[in-house]
Design a protein around this motif. Sequence first.
Motif, PDB file in Angstrom:
ATOM      1  N   LEU A 304       1.016  -1.327  -0.479  1.00  0.00           N
ATOM      2  CA  LEU A 304      -0.054  -0.224  -0.421  1.00  0.00           C
ATOM      3  C   LEU A 304       0.908   1.462  -0.051  1.00  0.00           C
ATOM      4  CD1 LEU A 304      -2.919   1.194   0.427  1.00  0.00           C
ATOM      5  CD2 LEU A 304      -2.751   1.438   3.057  1.00  0.00           C
ATOM      6  N   THR A 305       1.859   1.260   0.817  1.00  0.00           N
ATOM      7  CA  THR A 305       3.108   2.197   0.864  1.00  0.00           C
ATOM      8  C   THR A 305       3.494   2.557  -0.771  1.00  0.00           C
ATOM      9  OG1 THR A 305       2.811   2.164   3.121  1.00  0.00           O
ATOM     10  CG2 THR A 305       4.862   3.080   1.716  1.00  0.00           C
ATOM     11  N   ALA A 306       4.269   1.543  -1.167  1.00  0.00           N
ATOM     12  CA  ALA A 306       4.365   1.482  -2.334  1.00  0.00           C
ATOM     13  C   ALA A 306       3.746   1.755  -3.411  1.00  0.00           C
ATOM     14  CB  ALA A 306       5.300   0.667  -2.782  1.00  0.00           C
ATOM     15  N   CYS A 307       2.699   1.666  -3.189  1.00  0.00           N
ATOM     16  CA  CYS A 307       1.967   1.816  -4.645  1.00  0.00           C
ATOM     17  C   CYS A 307       0.935   3.409  -4.794  1.00  0.00           C
ATOM     18  CB  CYS A 307       0.348   0.458  -4.424  1.00  0.00           C
ATOM     19  SG  CYS A 307       0.814  -0.397  -5.212  1.00  0.00           S
ATOM     20  N   ALA A 308       0.843   3.424  -3.435  1.00  0.00           N
ATOM     21  CA  ALA A 308       0.379   4.797  -2.720  1.00  0.00           C
ATOM     22  C   ALA A 308       1.156   6.152  -3.455  1.00  0.00           C
ATOM     23  CB  ALA A 308      -0.088   5.284  -1.458  1.00  0.00           C
ATOM     24  N   LEU A 309       1.986   5.974  -2.971  1.00  0.00           N
ATOM     25  CA  LEU A 309       3.830   6.651  -3.827  1.00  0.00           C
ATOM     26  C   LEU A 309       3.695   7.327  -4.852  1.00  0.00           C
ATOM     27  CD1 LEU A 309       6.225   7.970  -2.023  1.00  0.00           C
ATOM     28  CD2 LEU A 309       7.339   6.537  -2.942  1.00  0.00           C
ATOM     29  N   GLN A 310       2.866   5.362  -5.672  1.00  0.00           N
ATOM     30  CA  GLN A 310       3.092   6.375  -7.269  1.00  0.00           C
ATOM     31  C   GLN A 310       2.012   6.626  -8.236  1.00  0.00           C
ATOM     32  OE1 GLN A 310       6.177   4.670  -8.774  1.00  0.00           O
ATOM     33  NE2 GLN A 310       6.345   3.705  -6.876  1.00  0.00           N
ATOM     34  N   LEU A 311       0.703   6.441  -6.478  1.00  0.00           N
ATOM     35  CA  LEU A 311       0.100   7.120  -7.353  1.00  0.00           C
ATOM     36  C   LEU A 311      -0.091   8.742  -7.705  1.00  0.00           C
ATOM     37  CD1 LEU A 311      -4.009   6.119  -7.139  1.00  0.00           C
ATOM     38  CD2 LEU A 311      -3.275   8.246  -6.353  1.00  0.00           C
ATOM     39  N   ILE A 312       0.242   8.795  -6.293  1.00  0.00           N
ATOM     40  CA  ILE A 312       0.190  10.567  -5.732  1.00  0.00           C
ATOM     41  C   ILE A 312       1.446  11.309  -6.398  1.00  0.00           C
ATOM     42  CG2 ILE A 312       1.314  11.926  -3.574  1.00  0.00           C
ATOM     43  CD1 ILE A 312       0.564  10.260  -2.115  1.00  0.00           C
ATOM     44  N   GLN A 313       2.456  10.723  -6.694  1.00  0.00           N
ATOM     45  CA  GLN A 313       3.765  10.840  -7.804  1.00  0.00           C
ATOM     46  C   GLN A 313       2.646  11.531  -9.221  1.00  0.00           C
ATOM     47  OE1 GLN A 313       5.394   9.061 -10.619  1.00  0.00           O
ATOM     48  NE2 GLN A 313       7.663   9.733  -9.711  1.00  0.00           N
ATOM     49  N   GLN A 314       2.220  10.521  -9.368  1.00  0.00           N
ATOM     50  CA  GLN A 314       1.316  11.025 -10.579  1.00  0.00           C
ATOM     51  C   GLN A 314       0.659  11.888 -10.703  1.00  0.00           C
ATOM     52  OE1 GLN A 314       2.438  10.533 -14.151  1.00  0.00           O
ATOM     53  NE2 GLN A 314       4.389   9.395 -12.796  1.00  0.00           N
ATOM     54  N   PHE A 315      -0.313  11.691  -9.404  1.00  0.00           N
ATOM     55  CA  PHE A 315      -1.611  12.808  -9.425  1.00  0.00           C
ATOM     56  C   PHE A 315      -0.964  14.244  -9.172  1.00  0.00           C
ATOM     57  CE2 PHE A 315      -4.183   9.848 -10.737  1.00  0.00           C
ATOM     58  CZ  PHE A 315      -5.328   9.708 -11.364  1.00  0.00           C
ATOM     59  N   THR A 316       0.237  15.055  -9.065  1.00  0.00           N
ATOM     60  CA  THR A 316       1.498  16.007  -8.498  1.00  0.00           C
ATOM     61  C   THR A 316       1.027  16.567  -9.588  1.00  0.00           C
ATOM     62  OG1 THR A 316       3.385  14.917  -8.741  1.00  0.00           O
ATOM     63  CG2 THR A 316       2.296  15.246  -6.788  1.00  0.00           C
ATOM     64  N   GLY A 317       0.870  16.083 -10.893  1.00  0.00           N
ATOM     65  CA  GLY A 317       0.783  16.979 -12.247  1.00  0.00           C
ATOM     66  C   GLY A 317       1.354  16.920 -12.982  1.00  0.00           C
ATOM     67  N   ILE A 318       3.214  15.634 -12.088  1.00  0.00           N
ATOM     68  CA  ILE A 318       4.273  16.419 -13.345  1.00  0.00           C
ATOM     69  C   ILE A 318       4.175  16.112 -14.825  1.00  0.00           C
ATOM     70  CG2 ILE A 318       4.587  14.192 -12.594  1.00  0.00           C
ATOM     71  CD1 ILE A 318       6.842  17.597 -13.847  1.00  0.00           C
ATOM     72  N   ASN A 319       2.622  15.089 -15.191  1.00  0.00           N
ATOM     73  CA  ASN A 319       3.673  13.944 -16.988  1.00  0.00           C
ATOM     74  C   ASN A 319       2.463  15.693 -17.198  1.00  0.00           C
ATOM     75  OD1 ASN A 319       5.349  12.669 -17.104  1.00  0.00           O
ATOM     76  ND2 ASN A 319       4.416  11.132 -15.753  1.00  0.00           N
ATOM     77  N   ALA A 320       1.309  16.006 -16.790  1.00  0.00           N
ATOM     78  CA  ALA A 320       0.315  17.159 -17.247  1.00  0.00           C
ATOM     79  C   ALA A 320       1.195  18.172 -17.960  1.00  0.00           C
ATOM     80  CB  ALA A 320      -0.383  17.514 -16.136  1.00  0.00           C
ATOM     81  N   ILE A 321       2.958  18.302 -16.843  1.00  0.00           N
ATOM     82  CA  ILE A 321       2.816  19.840 -17.428  1.00  0.00           C
ATOM     83  C   ILE A 321       4.114  19.091 -18.370  1.00  0.00           C
ATOM     84  CG2 ILE A 321       4.921  20.743 -16.637  1.00  0.00           C
ATOM     85  CD1 ILE A 321       3.505  21.499 -14.028  1.00  0.00           C
ATOM     86  N   ILE A 322       4.492  17.772 -18.416  1.00  0.00           N
ATOM     87  CA  ILE A 322       5.523  17.090 -19.397  1.00  0.00           C
ATOM     88  C   ILE A 322       4.764  16.964 -21.139  1.00  0.00           C
ATOM     89  CG2 ILE A 322       7.451  15.466 -20.085  1.00  0.00           C
ATOM     90  CD1 ILE A 322       7.965  17.095 -17.679  1.00  0.00           C
ATOM     91  N   TYR A 323       3.913  16.524 -20.759  1.00  0.00           N
ATOM     92  CA  TYR A 323       3.062  16.127 -22.344  1.00  0.00           C
ATOM     93  C   TYR A 323       3.139  16.925 -22.716  1.00  0.00           C
ATOM     94  CZ  TYR A 323       3.427  11.225 -20.194  1.00  0.00           C
ATOM     95  OH  TYR A 323       3.845   9.710 -20.403  1.00  0.00           O
TER      96      TYR A 323
END
Length: 559
Positions: A304-323
Amino acid sequence: MVAINNSASAPGVETSYGPAGYKGLVHNSFLLSLSAFASIGGVLYGYDQGVISGVLVMTSFGKEFPSLAHNSTLQGWMVSVLTLGAMFGALANGPIADRLSRRWSILLANIIFLIGSILQAASVNVPMIFVARFIAGLAIGQLSMVVPLYISELAPPTLRGGLVALQQLGITAGIMVAFWLNFGTQHIGGTGDGQSPAAWRLPLALQCLFSLILGVGTFFLPYTPRWLMMKDRENEAVSTLSRLRRVPRSDGRIMNEVLEIKVSVLFDKATTAAMFPGVTSPIRLSVERYKSLLALRHLNRRLLTACALQLIQQFTGINAIIYYCRIRRSPDVDLYDSDIGLSGSSVDLLATGVIGILNFLCTIPAIMFMDRWGRRTVLLVGGMGMGISQLIVATLYAVYEHSWASHRGAGWATAAFVWIYICHFAFSIGCINWVIPSEIFPPGVRSQAVGIAIGVNWLSNFIVALITPRMLDSITFGTFYFYLAFCVFLVFWVYFALPETKGVPIEEMDKVFGGNQGEQDTIRMASIRHQLGMGGVDGAVKDDSGGYVEEVEDHDWTV
């Protein structure tokens, strides 16, 4: 109270191979070189991620694929299909990495990536380029799972964070190279109707070069000591560890580290035999291990810790900017163009090139200092910086949404805080999301668990790539408030729920997350340590079955 002493070192035994931080990286230059080379796998991901945003808006690409050039939905799917393939690649690579080794699974991923890259560069229709990107995505998912796993199993505890963070440095390097390469190749034949197809085919083909370098170099990479021990190749594990640490085999630190790896592997095998009696099929055993990640409390907490970290990372918006920050004006979303009142080729260059450079440069402090600052501190600082930046960008957007032309200073301020956001992302969750999953799981389920965690990352990436253009069209500045909420959640989650793993040996993660639950597990671990001459007689409690249970008065590891 019955507990185990799961310490990686006996009292008085020196286990350090040098200082933490950048001094330790310099001191262990051989290990740094190996990790940096393996991180070319990150370059492949970053390059493809960065190159596609420029290719999509090139004139010659639009003439070749008119349905893609004028359909934002299809463009979103073209970007996202790679992440969909990556999700499947990451999930499938756990058993492959266990069976073939971490080393050879890197080679397999490179072969698949070469096939996908060649097909992308040679594409003549939309279905072909979609299939090619899915194939390349499979390989990128495999690499994103196995490279951090490989590096974490090579690294000593004091350097593990910085070395695994090289994966993120590779990603940012790939993005940066792709941005600037796109800017150059778009001038082949001109930027108008006369633009040559080479303008977009060349950057897609050049990613094969990085893959070939990594593929050939795989033959010179060592196996990881932990994988060798899992395969009962103990002598090779000792030799490899000695070569990695640059000390003789007889060095007490080597022998102590080998013993701890052996304890962890033997405990995993004994526990597996006890949990799954009679299971001999590798496929069925792999399935049972996946089940154990959900069934055992201490493992599902880690998952749960590992998966939550992955989900939060993407939903901080980084790839919204990169893409969706384009090199040139496009009919798609352009964050830096008319949306905030900035236009022109120089601004287009800033919108992409500066992001690439900042992303790369701000990853370096994490590599140098993460193992001194700690994971929690870095995440807290980064989360607050990202949140403040998103808040200011969203507010400026809300206030000046219809008057950017007369408030160009506000437009530049918006761009500046996007760059500040990039800086905070790069040194914090951009790196740590690769580090924590690769270090917190026991060896028997590590590859499966890391595969699931990275699969969640790619699934989240896929969702973000699909929803962001629609959000920017429909709720505009609300998009940034949406991603701000995840930055705020990240700060609270880290502060209240995420344990610190800085400097903790992989074999000691049970102390951090719990584990060895139940009297039989305790007896089994103590017995293994006693059999290997690592204690268990003095100060140990003997149970009815003859096993040993060690008592540790200084720590409360209750069973």
